[in-house]
Motif scaffolding. Structure first.
Motif, PDB file in Angstrom:
ATOM      1  N   GLU A   1       0.818  -1.211   0.000  1.00 46.89           N
ATOM      2  CA  GLU A   1       0.000   0.000   0.000  1.00 46.89           C
ATOM      3  C   GLU A   1       0.854   1.266   0.000  1.00 46.89           C
ATOM      4  OE1 GLU A   1      -2.959  -0.201   3.042  1.00 46.89           O
ATOM      5  OE2 GLU A   1      -4.012  -1.876   2.094  1.00 46.89           O
ATOM      6  N   ASN A   2       1.997   1.222   0.653  1.00 46.35           N
ATOM      7  CA  ASN A   2       2.876   2.394   0.653  1.00 46.35           C
ATOM      8  C   ASN A   2       3.659   2.518  -0.653  1.00 46.35           C
ATOM      9  OD1 ASN A   2       2.976   3.894   3.411  1.00 46.35           O
ATOM     10  ND2 ASN A   2       2.893   1.739   3.975  1.00 46.35           N
ATOM     11  N   SER A   3       3.929   1.388  -1.280  1.00 49.03           N
ATOM     12  CA  SER A   3       4.687   1.419  -2.532  1.00 49.03           C
ATOM     13  C   SER A   3       3.842   1.896  -3.712  1.00 49.03           C
ATOM     14  CB  SER A   3       5.238   0.020  -2.852  1.00 49.03           C
ATOM     15  OG  SER A   3       6.175  -0.385  -1.877  1.00 49.03           O
ATOM     16  N   LEU A   4       2.527   1.699  -3.654  1.00 50.56           N
ATOM     17  CA  LEU A   4       1.658   2.070  -4.766  1.00 50.56           C
ATOM     18  C   LEU A   4       1.757   3.542  -5.136  1.00 50.56           C
ATOM     19  CD1 LEU A   4      -1.584  -0.008  -4.117  1.00 50.56           C
ATOM     20  CD2 LEU A   4       0.032  -0.244  -6.001  1.00 50.56           C
ATOM     21  N   SER A   5       1.943   4.393  -4.132  1.00 48.31           N
ATOM     22  CA  SER A   5       2.030   5.829  -4.409  1.00 48.31           C
ATOM     23  C   SER A   5       3.324   6.189  -5.144  1.00 48.31           C
ATOM     24  CB  SER A   5       1.943   6.636  -3.104  1.00 48.31           C
ATOM     25  OG  SER A   5       2.986   6.273  -2.220  1.00 48.31           O
ATOM     26  N   PHE A   6       4.308   5.288  -5.085  1.00 51.44           N
ATOM     27  CA  PHE A   6       5.585   5.520  -5.774  1.00 51.44           C
ATOM     28  C   PHE A   6       5.696   4.676  -7.047  1.00 51.44           C
ATOM     29  CE2 PHE A   6       6.336   6.428  -1.277  1.00 51.44           C
ATOM     30  CZ  PHE A   6       6.886   7.698  -1.351  1.00 51.44           C
ATOM     31  N   CYS A   7       4.618   3.990  -7.393  1.00 54.01           N
ATOM     32  CA  CYS A   7       4.591   3.140  -8.584  1.00 54.01           C
ATOM     33  C   CYS A   7       4.429   4.039  -9.801  1.00 54.01           C
ATOM     34  CB  CYS A   7       3.423   2.166  -8.466  1.00 54.01           C
ATOM     35  SG  CYS A   7       3.502   0.783  -9.591  1.00 54.01           S
TER      36      CYS A   7
END
Length: 215
Positions: free
Chosen positions: A44-50
């Motif tokens: 969930e935290n990585s999605l914003s940096f995807c």
């Protein structure tokens, strides 16, 4: 995220301390050490940096790795769906951007833009032939350029998208998007709203363009 989740999954698989028959004495510790917690935190935290489709594919691989190490199927599906939603959004943005570029390269860009502007200011009795950017001469020139591109469509290779399935899907959607723009333009030009005396240069129907452009 992929690297961390893989290491966590491998550590759990190799350690007897994570065996299903070994009870954890404290619920809060069990939660903090669970694959579910790790996936929720990292995915969930990585999605914003995807930023790219390859990033999304890498996250999906990480979830698959976690599932093999014991992540519940329902939770794996939940995280995969989150990633897929992000993936579809990026595909939509990619297709939209690349469609504009293809339209410009094949000659239809200026006509599509002029047609959309006319729609914004349209009033009864207005005809396309007298609207800026849609004169008979401009339409004929653009159409001839477009038709000449059909036998070698300027579709992007999308080499930066490493996943072959996503790359093929995105290219197909771009081709379909361009064909759709042509179909809408063709329908308008050949309607009463067009106002053109001679459209003999309109050499291909929308179905023919769709076939040629996606070949």
């Amino acid at each position: 995220a992929h690297s961390m989740m893989t290491k966590i999954a491998e550590a759990r698989s190799a350690s007897p301390g994570y065996s299903v028959d070994v009870a954890c004495p404290k619920p809060q510790v069990e939660t903090s050490l669970s694959l579910d917690f790790a996936c929720e935190t990292l995915v969930e935290n990585s999605l914003s940096f995807c930023r790219t489709l390859d990033d999304a594919v890498t996250l999906k691989v990480a979830v698959t790795t976690a599932k093999k190490a014991g992540l519940a199927t329902s939770r794996a599906a939940y995280f995969s769906n989150l990633i897929s939603e992000k993936e579809q959004k990026m595909i939509y943005e990619l297709v939209e951007s690349e469609t504009k570029d293809v339209l410009e390269h094949c000659g239809l860009g200026s006509l599509v833009t002029a047609w959309k502007r006319m729609q914004q200011v349209y009033v009864d009795g207005m005809v396309m032939a007298t609207h800026p950017g849609l004169s008979p001469e401009e339409v004929e020139t653009s159409m001839k350029e477009f038709y000449s591109s059909l036998y070698s469509p300027p579709l992007p290779t999308l080499e930066n998208v490493k996943d072959p399935v996503l790359r093929k899907s995105a290219r197909s959607q771009i081709a379909e998007s361009v064909a759709k723009e042509y179909a809408e333009l063709y329908e308008a030009l050949t309607s009463d709203m067009g106002g053109y005396v001679d459209l003999g240069f309109m050499g291909h129907t929308p179905s023919q363009v769709r076939t040629l452009f996606s070949a």
